[in-house]
Design a protein around this motif. Structure first.
Motif, short mmCIF file in Angstrom:
data_model
loop_
_atom_site.label_atom_id
_atom_site.label_comp_id
_atom_site.label_asym_id
_atom_site.label_seq_id
_atom_site.Cartn_x
_atom_site.Cartn_y
_atom_site.Cartn_z
N UNK A 214 -9.73 -5.88 6.16
CA UNK A 214 -10.42 -4.60 6.00
C UNK A 214 -9.49 -3.43 6.24
N UNK A 215 -8.74 -3.50 7.34
CA UNK A 215 -7.78 -2.44 7.63
C UNK A 215 -6.76 -2.29 6.51
N UNK A 216 -6.21 -3.42 6.04
CA UNK A 216 -5.19 -3.38 4.99
C UNK A 216 -5.75 -2.78 3.70
N UNK A 217 -6.96 -3.17 3.31
CA UNK A 217 -7.54 -2.67 2.07
C UNK A 217 -7.82 -1.17 2.15
N UNK A 218 -8.38 -0.74 3.28
CA UNK A 218 -8.71 0.69 3.42
C UNK A 218 -7.45 1.53 3.46
N UNK A 219 -6.43 1.07 4.19
CA UNK A 219 -5.18 1.84 4.29
C UNK A 219 -4.52 1.97 2.92
N UNK A 220 -4.42 0.87 2.19
CA UNK A 220 -3.77 0.93 0.87
C UNK A 220 -4.61 1.74 -0.10
N UNK A 221 -5.93 1.57 -0.07
CA UNK A 221 -6.79 2.34 -0.98
C UNK A 221 -6.71 3.83 -0.69
N UNK B 117 -3.27 7.67 9.37
CA UNK B 117 -2.83 7.86 10.75
C UNK B 117 -3.93 7.45 11.72
N UNK B 118 -5.15 7.85 11.40
CA UNK B 118 -6.27 7.49 12.28
C UNK B 118 -6.48 5.99 12.33
N UNK B 119 -6.40 5.34 11.17
CA UNK B 119 -6.58 3.89 11.14
C UNK B 119 -5.52 3.19 11.97
N UNK B 120 -4.28 3.63 11.84
CA UNK B 120 -3.20 2.99 12.60
C UNK B 120 -3.37 3.23 14.10
N UNK C 229 7.61 -2.97 9.99
CA UNK C 229 7.40 -3.76 8.78
C UNK C 229 5.95 -3.65 8.30
N UNK C 230 5.01 -3.60 9.23
CA UNK C 230 3.62 -3.43 8.83
C UNK C 230 3.43 -2.10 8.09
N UNK C 231 4.07 -1.03 8.62
CA UNK C 231 4.00 0.26 7.93
C UNK C 231 4.64 0.21 6.56
#
Length: 899
Positions: free
Chosen positions: A95-102, A377-380, A410-412
């Motif tokens: 969920x985090x990955x999808x929202x951040x990329x989107x 930034x907020x998500x991270x 690397x995650x960033x």
């Protein structure tokens, strides 16, 4: 040789990793066996000997790690391992990955695509001209008032006397009829001086271009040059087009060449397709006397700076020439010249108006990227707070803090890379979608190649943001006491920090600014279409006729027009019809003159050179009787014109309500007189006011109704190029083919052009406002989506982070409804603060929008309320979904979890 050996080792260690690891295992096993054998020979048992060997070796895994660190390419291998760990970590949080990329992808792709489309619709440097940065535009002024055009004698004086310019050319143009063997049609025509093509520095694609010998006053040079696009479109690119004859406005011209591909002339806003010498303009365009009229403006001027000269040099040089001309010629008194750089062919006022839009859009792009970056930034930050226990556990198990920082980086990088791919794909999809381009821009044949400048900036900003916020946990890692965190019963039970709350508030405020701006501009566009223009456009059609183009003598114009009007009125589908010399309002071309109350006129000759400074500047429309009734413009006082108001009768005038109020406030103007003095020739007697008409938006739908006066065509010089305005009866409309048949029956060969419904004409005038509102609307929609995704992601992560707290509340008796309200209230509290700040900021942007878009109110509560409601609903939905998940928590399962 040493370098080659290291490169071989690097290749072997990276490409044959499993074999290297197997060889290391074999080598260590052999060493342990060898050492154990020595201990066995000294009297130890086999088990004790092996145990002693392993102890002295120091542990196989530790030795392997030391050996790996000494290998060539160990850093690369470790980085690859840490990259794999980062990928596994992100896969556990889809969920985090999808929202951040989107979120980042929407910001990158949306900003790039919309800016590309907008940029493609704005004029750039003139295409196919040499050294466009050395071109300058000359603008005549009277005091501080721009006059737009020069007289031909003034052009000759500046051309012959300047020392700062290597060349100066005169040009202008309009739409004219074109007739040849392929049929008839309309083309955009430019009439230019002989220096035009050489000053611009373009070359012929075929034949030759116009030169000074083609534009000598007093000589007939019926030649023309056509554009490359017209050559391909109309003549199929045939070389035989050179030498053929075409009829422009009925006048025969011989094509002598084709301009360079892409060349459109000297005016980016008005691309030309055919050029002929300006000395032929009186014959072809049916002007009065543009060549010998010093005080009347006919042409725009474009020049080229001489090498070694600057714009400042040109301004000083031309100012001296203008001062000399003012002393020599009365017509040039109080006339100055303004010199502007740039190669778009636009006047300074036009460039100033156009320059506001890119600046406004740049701010919108910045806000859009700001929202996207704030979301991520907020998500991270929320994710970092939730991972304190995980990071503490890794440190306690021996992981180095440096390796954890690299893993976070690397995650960033992964998030930024995924967002870049998604953003580029979205930008390409939007830019190359014909539906999006035609809907948003409303234009065709645009150069919509992806704007890599904006894309690069967007990628850099978002990637930097992702990298910076991804290492935020590293700030805590440096001073983290792993034991204290692990003793905390699930160190994730932490509330959002002030920084996180500030980011949420900022993104909501920025989103409201964009959404509210879109609502304001949309509302303004709606007002333009629903505004009362002072007349009724429904069922009204206009068409222009020019009997001069078929050689009709000017003395026969009145008889032709009267006969045509009688036949049109005899048609059952026509309710009313009349003529005007400027066209149906809002007119594309209008005339303004200086008028006075009799007795207040300036002395004879004083008006010349001061036309824009003295008297009341008033629009004038020469009309035939019945025009006001055809347009349904109410006559408030007095009467309409009659057929008896002709050249033999005293001069009469109908004034608008604004003009009447300006000159005769609180008085009845009927029977009073209005003075319209001439600058040349015999003086014009005062005109008696016979009527007061309602105000109309004569020149523009977006400007207030100006002072306006109507005068009878029969009492003034009847133009050969009048506009027929007719109103249909009921739902029936007189078609252009029927009107053409009526006109040609009276005068064979006469063309009916510009046939247009007045409602379409009004919609066309509102087109730029609609395009601008669509551009802002796209930004607003993306901003709204980003804000909703961002708030959803933050609240969802926060709910996940606070699972234990929520489970305890549920176990203590909190009902699902209470839990739902608790989470929604917490999210909406931040959203409401953002709405409040965004509303205050939007009030400031309203004044900026007022300067760019017509009809935008300084305070538009309707638009503000709509924008706030839309954003509030989006925020409510973003908070509700995670809140519903929290309300359905099973407290037993939640308390058993590690979070």
């Amino acid at each position: 040789m040493r370098v080659i050996a290291r490169l071989r080792n690097l290749r072997w260690n990276l490409l044959h990793r499993s074999q290297v690891e197997q060889a290391l295992d074999q080598e260590l096993d052999a060493y342990v066996e060898l050492l154990a054998g020595e201990y066995e020979r000294s009297g130890m048992s086999a088990a004790d000997a092996r145990r002693r060997a392993l102890v002295e070796t120091g542990g196989l895994e530790q030795v392997k790690e030391q050996a790996r660190d000494a290998w060539v390419g160990a850093g690369i291998a470790n980085a690859a391992r840490e990259l794999r760990d980062a990928l596994r970590s992100l896969r556990r949080s889809p969920g985090f990955l999808a929202i951040a990329i989107a979120t980042l992808g929407l910001g990158i792709g949306g900003a790039t695509a919309v800016f590309t489309i907008i940029d493609a619709s704005l004029p750039r440097s003139l295409p196919s001209v040499r050294e466009p940065d050395r071109l300058v535009t000359l603008e005549p002024t009277q005091g501080d008032t721009l006059l737009y055009d020069f007289g031909y004698p003034e052009f000759v004086d500046f051309r012959d006397q300047t020392t700062a310019l290597s060349g100066l050319a005169a040009h202008d143009g309009t739409s004219m009829s074109l007739r040849d063997t392929a049929g008839s049609g309309r083309v955009q025509v430019g009439y230019v001086s002989g220096e035009f093509f050489s000053v611009l520095g373009t070359r012929p694609a075929l034949g030759r271009l116009l030169g000074p010998s083609d534009a000598v006053p007093g000589t007939v040079s019926p030649v023309a040059v056509i554009s490359y696009d017209l050559w391909q479109r109309r003549y199929g690119g045939s070389p035989s087009v050179v030498g053929t004859t075409v009829r422009v406005n009925g006048y025969p011209l011989t094509i002598i060449g084709v301009a360079e591909r892409g060349f459109i002339g000297a005016m980016a806003l008005f691309p030309r397709e055919l050029w002929f010498p300006l000395t032929m303009s009186a014959a072809v365009a049916h002007f009065g006397d543009p060549i010998h009229s010093r005080g009347e403006g006919w042409f725009r001027l474009v020049g080229r700076l001489r090498h070694g000269k600057t714009i400042g040099d040109a301004r000083r040089d031309l100012a001296l020439i203008a001062a000399r001309l003012a002393r020599t010629y009365p017509e040039d008194r109080n006339h100055f010249v303004r010199v502007s750089g740039g190669a778009t062919g636009m006047l300074q006022d036009e460039r100033a108006d156009l320059a506001r839009l890119p600046r406004l859009l740049a701010v919108a792009v910045g806000l859009l990227l700001l929202i996207a970056c704030a979301n991520v930034a907020n998500l991270f930050l929320v994710r970092a707070a939730a991972r304190r226990r995980e990071l503490a556990t890794r440190i306690a198990l021996g992981a180095s803090r440096a390796s954890l920082v690299r893993r976070l980086v690397f995650e960033g990088v992964i998030v930024a890379s995924g967002a870049a791919i998604a953003g580029i794909a979205l930008a390409l999809l939007l830019v190359h979608s014909a539906t999006i381009v035609s809907t948003v821009v409303g234009m065709s044949d645009l150069d919509t190649r992806l704007d890599w400048r904006v894309l690069t900036v967007s990628l850099a900003v978002t990637a930097l943001t992702a990298l910076l916020v991804s290492v935020a946990p590293a700030l805590e890692i440096r001073g983290m006491a792993a034991g204290a965190v692990l003793k905390d019963g699930g160190g994730a039970v932490r509330r959002r920090s002030r920084g996180q709350r500030g980011l949420v508030v900022m993104q909501v405020a920025a989103s409201l600014m964009l959404v509210a701006s879109a609502a304001l501009v949309f509302n303004a566009a709606r007002r333009i279409l629903t505004i009362d223009p002072g007349f009724d456009p429904r069922g009204v059609t206009s068409a222009r006729l020019d009997p001069h183009e078929v050689g009709l003598d000017s003395a026969r114009y009145p008889a032709f027009y009267d006969a045509l009007l009688a036949r049109v009125l005899a048609r059952p589908e026509v309710a009313a019809a009349a003529y005007t010399d400027v066209g149906a309002p809002p007119a594309e071309w209008t005339t303004r003159v200086s008028v006075f109350v009799p007795g207040q006129e300036p002395p004879p000759g004083a008006l010349e050179g001061h036309e824009f400074e003295l008297g009341l500047r008033t629009y004038v429309d020469e009309i035939s009787p019945g025009l006001l009734g055809t347009m349904r413009i109410p006559i408030l006082l007095g009467r309409d014109f009659a057929r008896t108001d002709d050249a033999r009768a005293p001069l009469v005038v109908i004034v608008s309500r604004r003009l009447a109020h300006t000159f005769w406030p609180n008085e009845n103007p009927i029977g009073k007189y209005l003075s319209w003095p001439t600058t040349k020739g015999a003086p014009r007697p005062p005109m008696r006011v016979v009527g007061v008409a309602s105000d109309t938006r004569q020149a523009s739908l977006t400007a207030p109704p100006p002072p306006l006066m109507y005068v009878p065509i029969a009492q003034h010089d009847r133009s050969s190029n009048l506009v027929l305005v007719l109103r249909a009866r009921g739902a029936r409309v007189l078609s252009d083919s029927v009107l053409h048949d009526i006109a040609t029956a009276l005068l064979p060969g006469v063309a009916v052009r510009g046939y247009e419904r007045l409602t379409d004409h009004i919609a066309g005038q509102a087109g730029p406002q609609h395009r601008a509102s669509a551009w802002i609307g796209v930004f607003g929609a993306i901003a709204l989506l980003l804000a909703a995704i961002g708030l959803y992601g933050v609240v969802a992560q926060d709910v996940m982070q606070r699972t234990r707290e929520l489970a305890i509340r549920s176990a203590l008796g909190a009902s699902p409804r209470v839990m739902l309200a608790f989470v929604v209230r917490d999210g909406l509290a931040l959203a409401l603060v953002g709405v409040a700040l965004g509303s205050a900021a939007t009030l400031g942007t309203m004044r900026v929008l007022q300067h760019q878009f017509a009809m935008v109110d300084a305070l538009d509560p309707e638009a503000m309320l709509a924008a706030t409601c839309v954003l509030a609903l989006a925020m409510l939905a973003a908070c509700y979904l995670p809140a519903r998940r929290a309300a359905r928590l099973n407290p037993v399962d939640a308390l058993r979890s590690d979070t």
